[in-house]
Scaffold this active site. Structure first.
Site, PDB file in Angstrom:
ATOM      1  CG  HIS A 190      -0.010   5.944  -0.927  1.00 12.23           C
ATOM      2  ND1 HIS A 190      -1.130   6.279  -1.652  1.00 12.23           N
ATOM      3  CD2 HIS A 190      -0.459   5.570   0.301  1.00 12.23           C
ATOM      4  CE1 HIS A 190      -2.211   6.112  -0.902  1.00 12.23           C
ATOM      5  NE2 HIS A 190      -1.829   5.676   0.283  1.00 12.23           N
TER       6      HIS A 190
ATOM      7  CB  CYS B  31      -8.618  -2.011  -3.746  1.00  6.00           C
ATOM      8  SG  CYS B  31      -7.066  -1.623  -4.576  1.00  6.00           S
TER       9      CYS B  31
ATOM     10  CG  HIS C 192      -1.767   1.186   1.402  1.00  6.60           C
ATOM     11  ND1 HIS C 192      -3.129   1.164   1.178  1.00  6.60           N
ATOM     12  CD2 HIS C 192      -1.482   2.457   1.788  1.00  6.60           C
ATOM     13  CE1 HIS C 192      -3.633   2.369   1.407  1.00  6.60           C
ATOM     14  NE2 HIS C 192      -2.651   3.172   1.788  1.00  6.60           N
ATOM     15  CD  GLU C 193       1.587   3.819   3.503  1.00  8.10           C
ATOM     16  OE1 GLU C 193       1.994   4.900   3.027  1.00  8.10           O
ATOM     17  OE2 GLU C 193       0.429   3.663   3.895  1.00  8.10           O
TER      18      GLU C 193
ATOM     19  CB  CYS D 284      -9.603  -2.923  -7.547  1.00  5.57           C
ATOM     20  SG  CYS D 284      -9.168  -1.220  -7.987  1.00  5.57           S
TER      21      CYS D 284
ATOM     22  CG  HIS E  51      -6.173   6.287   0.415  1.00  6.30           C
ATOM     23  ND1 HIS E  51      -6.301   7.132   1.490  1.00  6.30           N
ATOM     24  CD2 HIS E  51      -5.113   5.483   0.700  1.00  6.30           C
ATOM     25  CE1 HIS E  51      -5.361   6.858   2.374  1.00  6.30           C
ATOM     26  NE2 HIS E  51      -4.627   5.869   1.915  1.00  6.30           N
TER      27      HIS E  51
ATOM     28  CB  CYS F 196      -5.437  -0.095  -8.123  1.00  7.83           C
ATOM     29  SG  CYS F 196      -6.400   1.151  -7.222  1.00  7.83           S
TER      30      CYS F 196
END
Length: 302
Positions: free
Chosen positions: A225, A237, A221-222, A256, A231, A259
């Site tokens: 980014h 997701c 996740h990070e 998803c 987000h 993304c």
């Protein structure tokens, strides 16, 4: 006292505007056609439930980042001089924790299809007394900003495109806050996260897979980014915002379809190979939820 939860960063972009505002005289990149792969796996996207009190989206009214907005935004892309993701352990890790870091390294290399390396651990002793404290509960915390700004930002490993520090100890962002799971500078492509609160008190063989899943979600996740992904509110997701560990556990480890399309436009990997690699990884490490999700995507594209 307030708490920070998981790199609280509110990213604003409009989902209703399919066109990016054009600057006179500026030639915009042509939006590529959506590949059949993304159209096929879209049917496996799971719609987000209506947020309730305590959920991230209940208190953060985010708008989605469309593929068009992402494609025309400024974000890093791999080059011959910047193409390696680095993990920097910080602290004294036991054998189970070292195994989780190793497995996280393997996962990120598959997930982003980029070379990923784990650097030698840094001792907690490099952090001065002015950047550490003891909590009322009796455990030590390190100042996240010191690790980020005075250590990780100063490192320049060869061909780095992104770097994630992993701290053994709990973190805090400023004196008035209880704790923080992590902190990041997306502009500098550097972040630091703590494994302390992912372990439910202590990492054991019984909770190993649950804690590993949390670490894989937070790390991907990070770093996502850092590659410019906002987000996600399109579906369940791994790029969903989160307000708690409970909410993190409920979120999918899967990107998803939207993304995935964004990430693939940035890193031109073979989608089917990535999917197969992820399925094998989840199977080998008995991460059943992740394996089932990848298997469903594989079945639908065959």
């Amino acid at each position: 006292m307030k708490k920070i939860i998981l790199f609280l960063l509110i990213l604003f972009s409009s989902c209703n505007k399919e066109k990016v505002k054009e600057t006179p005289g500026k030639i915009l990149k042509e939006i590529p056609q959506e590949a059949s792969y993304f159209k096929q796996i879209k049917s496996n996207d799971v719609k987000l439930a209506e947020p309730v009190y305590g959920d991230w989206l209940f208190s953060h009214k985010e708008k989605c980042q469309t593929f068009e907005q992402y494609f025309r935004s400024k974000h890093i892309v791999p080059t011959t001089d910047a193409n390696i993701i680095y993990i920097r352990p910080i602290g004294n890790f036991n054998s189970l924790q070292k195994k989780q870091i190793q497995l996280t390294n393997e996962y990120l290399e598959i997930y982003f299809q980029l070379k990923t390396k784990t650097l030698a651990p840094i001792s907690n002793n490099v952090v001065p007394n002015s950047a550490r404290r003891m909590t009322a509960e009796g455990h030590e915390q390190l100042l996240a900003g010191y690790l980020l700004n005075d250590i990780l930002k100063e490192e320049k490993p060869l061909n780095r495109i992104a770097s994630m520090g992993l701290s053994e100890l709990d973190l805090y962002p400023k004196p008035e806050w209880n704790y923080v799971f992590g902190l990041a500078s997306y502009r500098d492509k550097v972040g630091v996260s703590s494994i302390y609160r992912l372990q439910d008190g202590e990492l054991t063989s019984e909770n190993f897979n649950l804690c590993l899943s949390r670490l894989l979600k937070i790390s991907s996740h990070e770093i996502g980014h850092m590659f410019g992904l906002h987000h996600c509110i399109n579906a369940n997701c791994v790029m969903n915002g989160t307000n708690s560990m409970e909410e993190t556990d409920m979120h999918s480890i899967r990107l998803c379809s939207v993304c995935q399309r964004k990430l693939n436009s940035c890193i031109p990997y073979d989608n089917k190979k990535r999917l197969s690699d992820l399925e094998k990884y989840f199977k080998k490490n008995d991460l059943i939820d992740g394996f089932d999700l990848m298997k469903k995507d594989i079945e639908i594209i065959q």
